[in-house]
Write a protein that holds these residues in place. Sequence first.
Motif: not given
Length: 253
Positions: A8, A10, A223
């Motif tokens: 995931a 940023a 996220r």
Amino acid sequence: MAGLTLTAPAFPHMVAPGDDLAGLIAGALADEGLVLQPDDVLVLAQKIVSKAEGRLVRLADVTPSPRAVELAELTAKDARLVELVLSEAQEVVRARRGVIIVRHRLGMVLANAGIDQSNVAQDGDGTALLLPIDPDASCTALRNRLAALTGVAPAVMIVDSVGRAWRNGTIGTAIGIAGAPGLADLRGRPDLFHRPLMTTEVGFADEVAAAASLLMGQAAEGRPLVLVRGLALARRDGSAAELIRPLQQDMFR
């Protein structure tokens, strides 16, 4: 050895209507040094897709119908929000204080038609976020745009948190798919003892969605994009519609 990785990156950009979402995704991946591969799956939170597509509605602009007012009294909800729920619904399945269960225009059975106000910037009178008009088409458009930007067309899924009958808690669920199957039909394959499977169909996209949702979170994690790598993808372009059980097979109503 079998393995699967979920990442995931940023995603600092707060998505707004009209944003080039594929461009933002490509930028977020590049910032983390992630290079797309052909069998990758990109899983997107529904909210960033709906925001980019302008599915925000100011409650101040909504005039509730008599039916919405009636349901609002029953459920103790804002009548304007109820009107939006009705506008997105094929039918109301159940209603009680705090919740309205509907069959959404996309065929899914959802609480409050999937309309949400969490992680949505609010004006003085409130704003609600609706599901994309056509999530499968949104996935296809994003996939094509990513192919143009990166030279690779990953599978794309849009997921949302959905409750389940007979089970507590929500779970990540696929509401849009492009480049991957929704269902994996295993009927006819042999088991360990060479007995052919007779009825097994796996909700492939929902399993991917649930895994990705563990990284996305539900609150302030920020996220909304997950890269899934290592899946053995069937070479079939499926849709979220194939995950919806037909009404004639509904055994509970």
